[in-house]
Design a protein around this motif. Structure first.
Motif, PDB file in Angstrom:
ATOM      1  N   MET A   1      -6.435  -2.955  11.586  1.00 40.28           N
ATOM      2  CA  MET A   1      -5.949  -3.160  10.232  1.00 40.28           C
ATOM      3  C   MET A   1      -5.941  -1.835   9.486  1.00 40.28           C
ATOM      4  O   MET A   1      -6.786  -0.990   9.707  1.00 40.28           O
ATOM      5  CB  MET A   1      -6.863  -4.122   9.480  1.00 40.28           C
ATOM      6  CG  MET A   1      -6.520  -5.560   9.682  1.00 40.28           C
ATOM      7  SD  MET A   1      -7.359  -6.565   8.463  1.00 40.28           S
ATOM      8  CE  MET A   1      -8.257  -7.619   9.544  1.00 40.28           C
ATOM      9  N   ASN A   2      -5.017  -1.730   8.615  1.00 43.44           N
ATOM     10  CA  ASN A   2      -4.910  -0.538   7.787  1.00 43.44           C
ATOM     11  C   ASN A   2      -5.620  -0.804   6.460  1.00 43.44           C
ATOM     12  O   ASN A   2      -5.011  -1.233   5.483  1.00 43.44           O
ATOM     13  CB  ASN A   2      -3.429  -0.204   7.581  1.00 43.44           C
ATOM     14  CG  ASN A   2      -3.241   1.118   6.891  1.00 43.44           C
ATOM     15  OD1 ASN A   2      -4.167   1.680   6.324  1.00 43.44           O
ATOM     16  ND2 ASN A   2      -2.023   1.610   6.944  1.00 43.44           N
ATOM     17  N   TRP A   3      -6.942  -0.550   6.424  1.00 42.74           N
ATOM     18  CA  TRP A   3      -7.744  -0.877   5.247  1.00 42.74           C
ATOM     19  C   TRP A   3      -7.344  -0.074   4.021  1.00 42.74           C
ATOM     20  O   TRP A   3      -7.404  -0.574   2.903  1.00 42.74           O
ATOM     21  CB  TRP A   3      -9.228  -0.674   5.546  1.00 42.74           C
ATOM     22  CG  TRP A   3      -9.723  -1.716   6.487  1.00 42.74           C
ATOM     23  CD1 TRP A   3     -10.004  -1.576   7.808  1.00 42.74           C
ATOM     24  CD2 TRP A   3      -9.946  -3.088   6.182  1.00 42.74           C
ATOM     25  NE1 TRP A   3     -10.397  -2.774   8.345  1.00 42.74           N
ATOM     26  CE2 TRP A   3     -10.371  -3.719   7.371  1.00 42.74           C
ATOM     27  CE3 TRP A   3      -9.823  -3.856   5.029  1.00 42.74           C
ATOM     28  CZ2 TRP A   3     -10.683  -5.064   7.430  1.00 42.74           C
ATOM     29  CZ3 TRP A   3     -10.138  -5.199   5.089  1.00 42.74           C
ATOM     30  CH2 TRP A   3     -10.565  -5.792   6.281  1.00 42.74           C
ATOM     31  N   PHE A   4      -6.927   1.164   4.255  1.00 41.99           N
ATOM     32  CA  PHE A   4      -6.507   1.993   3.124  1.00 41.99           C
ATOM     33  C   PHE A   4      -5.313   1.363   2.417  1.00 41.99           C
ATOM     34  O   PHE A   4      -5.274   1.283   1.200  1.00 41.99           O
ATOM     35  CB  PHE A   4      -6.177   3.412   3.614  1.00 41.99           C
ATOM     36  CG  PHE A   4      -5.871   4.368   2.511  1.00 41.99           C
ATOM     37  CD1 PHE A   4      -6.859   4.758   1.618  1.00 41.99           C
ATOM     38  CD2 PHE A   4      -4.598   4.887   2.368  1.00 41.99           C
ATOM     39  CE1 PHE A   4      -6.580   5.644   0.597  1.00 41.99           C
ATOM     40  CE2 PHE A   4      -4.308   5.774   1.350  1.00 41.99           C
ATOM     41  CZ  PHE A   4      -5.305   6.155   0.460  1.00 41.99           C
ATOM     42  N   ARG A   5      -4.365   0.883   3.179  1.00 44.78           N
ATOM     43  CA  ARG A   5      -3.191   0.229   2.597  1.00 44.78           C
ATOM     44  C   ARG A   5      -3.577  -1.064   1.876  1.00 44.78           C
ATOM     45  O   ARG A   5      -3.055  -1.361   0.800  1.00 44.78           O
ATOM     46  CB  ARG A   5      -2.168  -0.063   3.683  1.00 44.78           C
ATOM     47  CG  ARG A   5      -1.082  -0.998   3.175  1.00 44.78           C
ATOM     48  CD  ARG A   5       0.197  -0.770   3.719  1.00 44.78           C
ATOM     49  NE  ARG A   5       1.155  -1.620   3.052  1.00 44.78           N
ATOM     50  CZ  ARG A   5       2.387  -1.694   3.424  1.00 44.78           C
ATOM     51  NH1 ARG A   5       2.805  -0.974   4.427  1.00 44.78           N
ATOM     52  NH2 ARG A   5       3.215  -2.464   2.782  1.00 44.78           N
ATOM     53  N   ILE A   6      -4.458  -1.833   2.474  1.00 42.27           N
ATOM     54  CA  ILE A   6      -4.900  -3.080   1.853  1.00 42.27           C
ATOM     55  C   ILE A   6      -5.537  -2.789   0.488  1.00 42.27           C
ATOM     56  O   ILE A   6      -5.243  -3.459  -0.495  1.00 42.27           O
ATOM     57  CB  ILE A   6      -5.887  -3.826   2.773  1.00 42.27           C
ATOM     58  CG1 ILE A   6      -5.165  -4.342   4.018  1.00 42.27           C
ATOM     59  CG2 ILE A   6      -6.576  -4.977   2.045  1.00 42.27           C
ATOM     60  CD1 ILE A   6      -6.077  -4.807   5.114  1.00 42.27           C
ATOM     61  N   LEU A   7      -6.401  -1.775   0.456  1.00 42.66           N
ATOM     62  CA  LEU A   7      -7.064  -1.414  -0.799  1.00 42.66           C
ATOM     63  C   LEU A   7      -6.081  -0.882  -1.835  1.00 42.66           C
ATOM     64  O   LEU A   7      -6.156  -1.252  -3.011  1.00 42.66           O
ATOM     65  CB  LEU A   7      -8.177  -0.401  -0.543  1.00 42.66           C
ATOM     66  CG  LEU A   7      -9.366  -0.924   0.258  1.00 42.66           C
ATOM     67  CD1 LEU A   7     -10.349   0.193   0.559  1.00 42.66           C
ATOM     68  CD2 LEU A   7     -10.054  -2.067  -0.464  1.00 42.66           C
ATOM     69  N   LEU A   8      -5.161  -0.029  -1.409  1.00 45.46           N
ATOM     70  CA  LEU A   8      -4.165   0.494  -2.354  1.00 45.46           C
ATOM     71  C   LEU A   8      -3.276  -0.622  -2.898  1.00 45.46           C
ATOM     72  O   LEU A   8      -2.984  -0.652  -4.103  1.00 45.46           O
ATOM     73  CB  LEU A   8      -3.304   1.575  -1.697  1.00 45.46           C
ATOM     74  CG  LEU A   8      -3.959   2.933  -1.504  1.00 45.46           C
ATOM     75  CD1 LEU A   8      -2.989   3.889  -0.821  1.00 45.46           C
ATOM     76  CD2 LEU A   8      -4.441   3.513  -2.813  1.00 45.46           C
ATOM     77  N   ASP A   9      -2.854  -1.523  -2.036  1.00 51.37           N
ATOM     78  CA  ASP A   9      -2.051  -2.655  -2.503  1.00 51.37           C
ATOM     79  C   ASP A   9      -2.857  -3.537  -3.447  1.00 51.37           C
ATOM     80  O   ASP A   9      -2.337  -4.028  -4.446  1.00 51.37           O
ATOM     81  CB  ASP A   9      -1.525  -3.489  -1.329  1.00 51.37           C
ATOM     82  CG  ASP A   9      -0.309  -2.865  -0.673  1.00 51.37           C
ATOM     83  OD1 ASP A   9       0.325  -1.992  -1.295  1.00 51.37           O
ATOM     84  OD2 ASP A   9       0.017  -3.262   0.458  1.00 51.37           O
ATOM     85  N   GLY A  10      -4.136  -3.731  -3.147  1.00 51.50           N
ATOM     86  CA  GLY A  10      -4.989  -4.518  -4.032  1.00 51.50           C
ATOM     87  C   GLY A  10      -5.136  -3.872  -5.401  1.00 51.50           C
ATOM     88  O   GLY A  10      -5.105  -4.557  -6.428  1.00 51.50           O
ATOM     89  N   ILE A  11      -5.264  -2.564  -5.430  1.00 48.37           N
ATOM     90  CA  ILE A  11      -5.358  -1.846  -6.707  1.00 48.37           C
ATOM     91  C   ILE A  11      -4.042  -1.956  -7.466  1.00 48.37           C
ATOM     92  O   ILE A  11      -4.034  -2.188  -8.679  1.00 48.37           O
ATOM     93  CB  ILE A  11      -5.770  -0.379  -6.471  1.00 48.37           C
ATOM     94  CG1 ILE A  11      -7.216  -0.328  -5.959  1.00 48.37           C
ATOM     95  CG2 ILE A  11      -5.608   0.454  -7.734  1.00 48.37           C
ATOM     96  CD1 ILE A  11      -7.642   1.017  -5.404  1.00 48.37           C
ATOM     97  N   ALA A  12      -2.926  -1.812  -6.754  1.00 47.47           N
ATOM     98  CA  ALA A  12      -1.614  -1.942  -7.404  1.00 47.47           C
ATOM     99  C   ALA A  12      -1.396  -3.368  -7.917  1.00 47.47           C
ATOM    100  O   ALA A  12      -0.896  -3.562  -9.029  1.00 47.47           O
ATOM    101  CB  ALA A  12      -0.502  -1.546  -6.432  1.00 47.47           C
ATOM    102  N   LEU A  13      -1.764  -4.369  -7.124  1.00 47.67           N
ATOM    103  CA  LEU A  13      -1.667  -5.766  -7.560  1.00 47.67           C
ATOM    104  C   LEU A  13      -2.507  -5.997  -8.810  1.00 47.67           C
ATOM    105  O   LEU A  13      -2.066  -6.659  -9.756  1.00 47.67           O
ATOM    106  CB  LEU A  13      -2.138  -6.706  -6.447  1.00 47.67           C
ATOM    107  CG  LEU A  13      -1.204  -6.885  -5.256  1.00 47.67           C
ATOM    108  CD1 LEU A  13      -1.965  -7.389  -4.041  1.00 47.67           C
ATOM    109  CD2 LEU A  13      -0.072  -7.816  -5.612  1.00 47.67           C
ATOM    110  N   SER A  14      -3.703  -5.439  -8.812  1.00 43.46           N
ATOM    111  CA  SER A  14      -4.589  -5.572  -9.961  1.00 43.46           C
ATOM    112  C   SER A  14      -3.968  -4.939 -11.202  1.00 43.46           C
ATOM    113  O   SER A  14      -4.021  -5.516 -12.292  1.00 43.46           O
ATOM    114  CB  SER A  14      -5.944  -4.922  -9.658  1.00 43.46           C
ATOM    115  OG  SER A  14      -6.799  -5.019 -10.769  1.00 43.46           O
ATOM    116  N   ALA A  15      -3.377  -3.771 -11.035  1.00 44.00           N
ATOM    117  CA  ALA A  15      -2.750  -3.094 -12.173  1.00 44.00           C
ATOM    118  C   ALA A  15      -1.597  -3.921 -12.731  1.00 44.00           C
ATOM    119  O   ALA A  15      -1.487  -4.111 -13.945  1.00 44.00           O
ATOM    120  CB  ALA A  15      -2.259  -1.706 -11.757  1.00 44.00           C
ATOM    121  N   VAL A  16      -0.746  -4.445 -11.855  1.00 38.89           N
ATOM    122  CA  VAL A  16       0.389  -5.252 -12.307  1.00 38.89           C
ATOM    123  C   VAL A  16      -0.104  -6.508 -13.020  1.00 38.89           C
ATOM    124  O   VAL A  16       0.362  -6.846 -14.110  1.00 38.89           O
ATOM    125  CB  VAL A  16       1.320  -5.624 -11.124  1.00 38.89           C
ATOM    126  CG1 VAL A  16       2.320  -6.692 -11.519  1.00 38.89           C
ATOM    127  CG2 VAL A  16       2.028  -4.385 -10.612  1.00 38.89           C
TER     128      VAL A  16
END
Length: 164
Positions: A1-16
């Motif tokens: 799994m690409n954990w870095f991508r998961i975390l970045l997407d989670g941060i972006a989702l949170s921001a939106v």
């Protein structure tokens, strides 16, 4: 799994999520009466039909968009299988949850102060940071979200992601 991508997407989702809710909250605080502590909801004027429609329109656009984003993000990251999809969505939802707790309930509400007070409830003691956090934010974000909201959304995302 690409954990870095998961975390970045989670941060972006949170921001939106949090920016959308914050803008809606500032534009029409009465439309978010259901997101206030129960004691304030009881003394606040009832939501108008226009308020309910406004809140419903925002949420009916925001929630499905976030779900689709989470599913497509996991698909693009090559995440397959029910449990990997479940935990990916759970992590992303917890990031949204933490953003809501620290961003909206703690910082934003405190910074906006009386602009977010509902008519007829001005000056209520529940608007203090301590009371708001104890009566609403902590139970919501450290009990309801981790035990109910995040698992339900994660199950939905894992099921829908498995259909790809």
């Amino acid at each position: 799994m690409n954990w870095f991508r998961i975390l970045l997407d989670g941060i972006a989702l949170s921001a939106v999520f949090n920016i959308t809710i914050a803008l809606g909250w500032v534009i029409r605080p009465t439309a978010y009466t259901g997101m206030y502590p129960r004691a304030i909801q009881c003394i606040a004027p009832k939501m108008t039909k226009a308020d309910r429609c406004y809140e419903a329109n925002v949420l009916l656009i925001l929630y499905p968009a976030l779900l689709v984003w989470m599913i497509l993000s996991a698909h693009e990251a090559g995440i397959e299988g029910f449990w990997p999809l479940f935990w990916t969505a759970y992590i992303q939802m917890m990031l949204i949850n933490l953003g809501d707790f620290f961003g909206l309930d703690w910082c934003f509400r405190e910074k906006m102060g009386s602009r977010l007070e509902l008519p007829g409830t001005e000056g209520n003691e529940l608007y203090s940071r301590r009371n708001w956090m104890l009566k609403l934010a902590v139970p919501e974000h450290f009990v309801m979200w981790p035990l109910l909201v995040c698992p339900m959304v994660s199950l939905l995302c894992a099921w829908a992601g498995g259909l790809f």
